[in-house]
Design a protein around this motif. Structure first.
Motif, PDB file in Angstrom:
ATOM      1  N   VAL A 174      57.597  99.565  57.826  1.00  0.00           N
ATOM      2  CA  VAL A 174      57.967 100.673  58.705  1.00  0.00           C
ATOM      3  C   VAL A 174      56.851 100.954  59.700  1.00  0.00           C
ATOM      4  O   VAL A 174      57.080 101.160  60.889  1.00  0.00           O
ATOM      5  CB  VAL A 174      58.262 101.948  57.881  1.00  0.00           C
ATOM      6  N   ARG A 175      55.623 100.937  59.212  1.00  0.00           N
ATOM      7  CA  ARG A 175      54.469 101.217  60.062  1.00  0.00           C
ATOM      8  C   ARG A 175      53.256 100.546  59.440  1.00  0.00           C
ATOM      9  O   ARG A 175      53.104 100.534  58.231  1.00  0.00           O
ATOM     10  CB  ARG A 175      54.257 102.719  60.161  1.00  0.00           C
ATOM     11  N   ALA A 176      52.400  99.994  60.281  1.00  0.00           N
ATOM     12  CA  ALA A 176      51.150  99.396  59.820  1.00  0.00           C
ATOM     13  C   ALA A 176      50.058  99.734  60.821  1.00  0.00           C
ATOM     14  O   ALA A 176      50.301  99.755  62.028  1.00  0.00           O
ATOM     15  CB  ALA A 176      51.287  97.884  59.675  1.00  0.00           C
ATOM     16  N   GLY A 177      48.887  99.996  60.306  1.00  0.00           N
ATOM     17  CA  GLY A 177      47.749 100.285  61.164  1.00  0.00           C
ATOM     18  C   GLY A 177      46.522  99.561  60.656  1.00  0.00           C
ATOM     19  O   GLY A 177      46.314  99.445  59.449  1.00  0.00           O
ATOM     20  N   VAL A 178      45.739  99.052  61.570  1.00  0.00           N
ATOM     21  CA  VAL A 178      44.497  98.366  61.208  1.00  0.00           C
ATOM     22  C   VAL A 178      43.395  99.414  61.169  1.00  0.00           C
ATOM     23  O   VAL A 178      43.148 100.110  62.161  1.00  0.00           O
ATOM     24  CB  VAL A 178      44.157  97.257  62.223  1.00  0.00           C
ATOM     25  N   THR A 179      42.739  99.536  60.024  1.00  0.00           N
ATOM     26  CA  THR A 179      41.657 100.508  59.887  1.00  0.00           C
ATOM     27  C   THR A 179      40.304  99.889  60.187  1.00  0.00           C
ATOM     28  O   THR A 179      39.374 100.592  60.581  1.00  0.00           O
ATOM     29  CB  THR A 179      41.638 101.117  58.470  1.00  0.00           C
ATOM     30  N   ARG A 180      40.212  98.566  60.018  1.00  0.00           N
ATOM     31  CA  ARG A 180      38.958  97.861  60.307  1.00  0.00           C
ATOM     32  C   ARG A 180      39.297  96.429  60.676  1.00  0.00           C
ATOM     33  O   ARG A 180      40.113  95.787  60.016  1.00  0.00           O
ATOM     34  CB  ARG A 180      38.053  97.887  59.084  1.00  0.00           C
ATOM     35  N   LEU A 181      38.633  95.922  61.722  1.00  0.00           N
ATOM     36  CA  LEU A 181      38.874  94.556  62.188  1.00  0.00           C
ATOM     37  C   LEU A 181      37.569  93.940  62.667  1.00  0.00           C
ATOM     38  O   LEU A 181      36.864  94.524  63.490  1.00  0.00           O
ATOM     39  CB  LEU A 181      39.900  94.569  63.335  1.00  0.00           C
ATOM     40  N   THR A 182      37.240  92.775  62.111  1.00  0.00           N
ATOM     41  CA  THR A 182      36.129  91.969  62.609  1.00  0.00           C
ATOM     42  C   THR A 182      36.732  90.682  63.146  1.00  0.00           C
ATOM     43  O   THR A 182      37.954  90.545  63.202  1.00  0.00           O
ATOM     44  CB  THR A 182      35.105  91.667  61.490  1.00  0.00           C
ATOM     45  N   HIS A 183      35.904  89.727  63.504  1.00  0.00           N
ATOM     46  CA  HIS A 183      36.453  88.483  64.063  1.00  0.00           C
ATOM     47  C   HIS A 183      37.308  87.705  63.067  1.00  0.00           C
ATOM     48  O   HIS A 183      38.185  86.952  63.462  1.00  0.00           O
ATOM     49  CB  HIS A 183      35.344  87.612  64.648  1.00  0.00           C
ATOM     50  N   ASP A 184      37.090  87.894  61.748  1.00  0.00           N
ATOM     51  CA  ASP A 184      37.863  87.110  60.774  1.00  0.00           C
ATOM     52  C   ASP A 184      38.336  87.898  59.551  1.00  0.00           C
ATOM     53  O   ASP A 184      38.837  87.327  58.589  1.00  0.00           O
ATOM     54  CB  ASP A 184      37.056  85.903  60.315  1.00  0.00           C
ATOM     55  N   ARG A 185      38.225  89.215  59.588  1.00  0.00           N
ATOM     56  CA  ARG A 185      38.645  90.041  58.452  1.00  0.00           C
ATOM     57  C   ARG A 185      39.293  91.316  58.967  1.00  0.00           C
ATOM     58  O   ARG A 185      38.830  91.910  59.932  1.00  0.00           O
ATOM     59  CB  ARG A 185      37.440  90.395  57.587  1.00  0.00           C
ATOM     60  N   ALA A 186      40.367  91.726  58.294  1.00  0.00           N
ATOM     61  CA  ALA A 186      41.065  92.943  58.693  1.00  0.00           C
ATOM     62  C   ALA A 186      41.445  93.757  57.466  1.00  0.00           C
ATOM     63  O   ALA A 186      41.759  93.194  56.417  1.00  0.00           O
ATOM     64  CB  ALA A 186      42.326  92.589  59.485  1.00  0.00           C
ATOM     65  N   GLU A 187      41.408  95.061  57.614  1.00  0.00           N
ATOM     66  CA  GLU A 187      41.875  95.985  56.587  1.00  0.00           C
ATOM     67  C   GLU A 187      42.967  96.824  57.214  1.00  0.00           C
ATOM     68  O   GLU A 187      42.795  97.345  58.328  1.00  0.00           O
ATOM     69  CB  GLU A 187      40.724  96.859  56.093  1.00  0.00           C
ATOM     70  N   LEU A 188      44.093  96.936  56.509  1.00  0.00           N
ATOM     71  CA  LEU A 188      45.243  97.640  57.043  1.00  0.00           C
ATOM     72  C   LEU A 188      45.796  98.639  56.042  1.00  0.00           C
ATOM     73  O   LEU A 188      45.654  98.459  54.829  1.00  0.00           O
ATOM     74  CB  LEU A 188      46.377  96.659  57.376  1.00  0.00           C
ATOM     75  N   LEU A 189      46.454  99.650  56.563  1.00  0.00           N
ATOM     76  CA  LEU A 189      47.247 100.574  55.783  1.00  0.00           C
ATOM     77  C   LEU A 189      48.685 100.323  56.200  1.00  0.00           C
ATOM     78  O   LEU A 189      49.008 100.345  57.399  1.00  0.00           O
ATOM     79  CB  LEU A 189      46.846 102.017  56.072  1.00  0.00           C
ATOM     80  N   VAL A 190      49.554 100.022  55.226  1.00  0.00           N
ATOM     81  CA  VAL A 190      50.923  99.607  55.526  1.00  0.00           C
ATOM     82  C   VAL A 190      51.916 100.489  54.765  1.00  0.00           C
ATOM     83  O   VAL A 190      51.755 100.730  53.573  1.00  0.00           O
ATOM     84  CB  VAL A 190      51.137  98.124  55.132  1.00  0.00           C
ATOM     85  N   PHE A 191      52.935 100.946  55.483  1.00  0.00           N
ATOM     86  CA  PHE A 191      54.014 101.726  54.894  1.00  0.00           C
ATOM     87  C   PHE A 191      55.269 100.863  54.889  1.00  0.00           C
ATOM     88  O   PHE A 191      55.639 100.288  55.918  1.00  0.00           O
ATOM     89  CB  PHE A 191      54.261 103.007  55.702  1.00  0.00           C
ATOM     90  N   LEU A 192      55.909 100.772  53.729  1.00  0.00           N
ATOM     91  CA  LEU A 192      57.075  99.907  53.549  1.00  0.00           C
ATOM     92  C   LEU A 192      58.287 100.715  53.094  1.00  0.00           C
ATOM     93  O   LEU A 192      58.139 101.731  52.415  1.00  0.00           O
ATOM     94  CB  LEU A 192      56.813  98.871  52.444  1.00  0.00           C
ATOM     95  N   ASP A 193      59.451 100.211  53.431  1.00  0.00           N
ATOM     96  CA  ASP A 193      60.694 100.648  52.804  1.00  0.00           C
ATOM     97  C   ASP A 193      61.213  99.452  52.026  1.00  0.00           C
ATOM     98  O   ASP A 193      61.248  98.334  52.556  1.00  0.00           O
ATOM     99  CB  ASP A 193      61.750 101.068  53.838  1.00  0.00           C
ATOM    100  N   GLN A 194      61.580  99.681  50.781  1.00  0.00           N
ATOM    101  CA  GLN A 194      62.121  98.613  49.945  1.00  0.00           C
ATOM    102  C   GLN A 194      63.513  99.023  49.481  1.00  0.00           C
ATOM    103  O   GLN A 194      63.708 100.113  48.942  1.00  0.00           O
ATOM    104  CB  GLN A 194      61.215  98.342  48.751  1.00  0.00           C
ATOM    105  N   ARG A 195      64.453  98.116  49.688  1.00  0.00           N
ATOM    106  CA  ARG A 195      65.857  98.365  49.323  1.00  0.00           C
ATOM    107  C   ARG A 195      66.208  97.419  48.177  1.00  0.00           C
ATOM    108  O   ARG A 195      66.172  96.196  48.332  1.00  0.00           O
ATOM    109  CB  ARG A 195      66.745  98.098  50.529  1.00  0.00           C
ATOM    110  N   ALA A 196      66.522  97.994  47.040  1.00  0.00           N
ATOM    111  CA  ALA A 196      66.863  97.206  45.845  1.00  0.00           C
ATOM    112  C   ALA A 196      68.344  97.368  45.543  1.00  0.00           C
ATOM    113  O   ALA A 196      68.919  98.442  45.739  1.00  0.00           O
ATOM    114  CB  ALA A 196      66.041  97.671  44.653  1.00  0.00           C
ATOM    115  N   GLN A 197      68.928  96.267  45.048  1.00  0.00           N
ATOM    116  CA  GLN A 197      70.338  96.315  44.682  1.00  0.00           C
ATOM    117  C   GLN A 197      70.555  95.422  43.468  1.00  0.00           C
ATOM    118  O   GLN A 197      70.111  94.273  43.439  1.00  0.00           O
ATOM    119  CB  GLN A 197      71.215  95.851  45.838  1.00  0.00           C
ATOM    120  N   ARG A 198      71.248  95.965  42.481  1.00  0.00           N
ATOM    121  CA  ARG A 198      71.618  95.206  41.293  1.00  0.00           C
ATOM    122  C   ARG A 198      73.065  94.799  41.422  1.00  0.00           C
ATOM    123  O   ARG A 198      73.935  95.650  41.598  1.00  0.00           O
ATOM    124  CB  ARG A 198      71.425  96.036  40.039  1.00  0.00           C
ATOM    125  N   ASP A 199      73.314  93.512  41.324  1.00  0.00           N
ATOM    126  CA  ASP A 199      74.655  92.947  41.397  1.00  0.00           C
ATOM    127  C   ASP A 199      75.412  93.574  42.562  1.00  0.00           C
ATOM    128  O   ASP A 199      74.974  93.508  43.693  1.00  0.00           O
ATOM    129  CB  ASP A 199      75.372  93.117  40.056  1.00  0.00           C
TER     130      ASP A 199
END
Length: 137
Positions: free
Chosen positions: A82-107
């Motif tokens: 849903v939304r993601a933001g990078v809290t820290r970024l170097t030339h080869d490493r990143a830290e992110l905070l990510v918000f997800l929606d997950q939809r589950a269904q049984r049969d």
């Protein structure tokens, strides 16, 4: 020119790379946290290709338990960032905070939706951001 922690954090100064890491990480999370009950092999293959380090180990343990349960319960899961933001970024490493929606269904039952929040670490590997650590928040 003096380098401060804020100026060293490319997430604040490099919009292009920030957008790229958000895209790579969001695509990966959608692929590795979505599966169909009758076929989890595509999800497992995506995880092998797109996860590294601690994230790969964590995922293998989690998905090993989940694989049989998904088949037995005819459980499918679709994950959307849903939304993601990078809290820290170097030339080869990143830290992110990510918000997800997950939809589950049984049969053929009613689908349920739940929100999730993750802290994600990614490493630039051969031009692609690979997730190396995932922590639930």
């Amino acid at each position: 020119m003096t380098t401060t922690p804020a100026t060293a954090n490319r997430a604040l100064t490099d919009a292009s790379d920030t957008t790229r890491v958000i895209g790579d990480v969001s695509n990966t999370l959608g692929k590795v946290f979505s599966y169909a009950a009758q076929d989890t092999s595509a999800t497992e293959q995506a995880a092998k290709e797109l996860l590294g380090g601690r994230a790969a180990t964590q995922y293998a343990a989690l998905f090993g338990e989940l694989r049989q349960r998904a088949a037995d319960q005819k459980l499918s899961l679709t994950t959307h960032v849903v939304r993601a933001g990078v809290t820290r970024l170097t030339h080869d490493r990143a830290e992110l905070l990510v918000f997800l929606d997950q939809r589950a269904q049984r049969d053929k039952g009613a689908a349920t939706t739940a929100a999730a929040q993750l802290s994600v670490t990614a490493q630039l590997d051969d031009g692609h951001w690979q997730i190396t650590d995932i922590r639930a928040r």
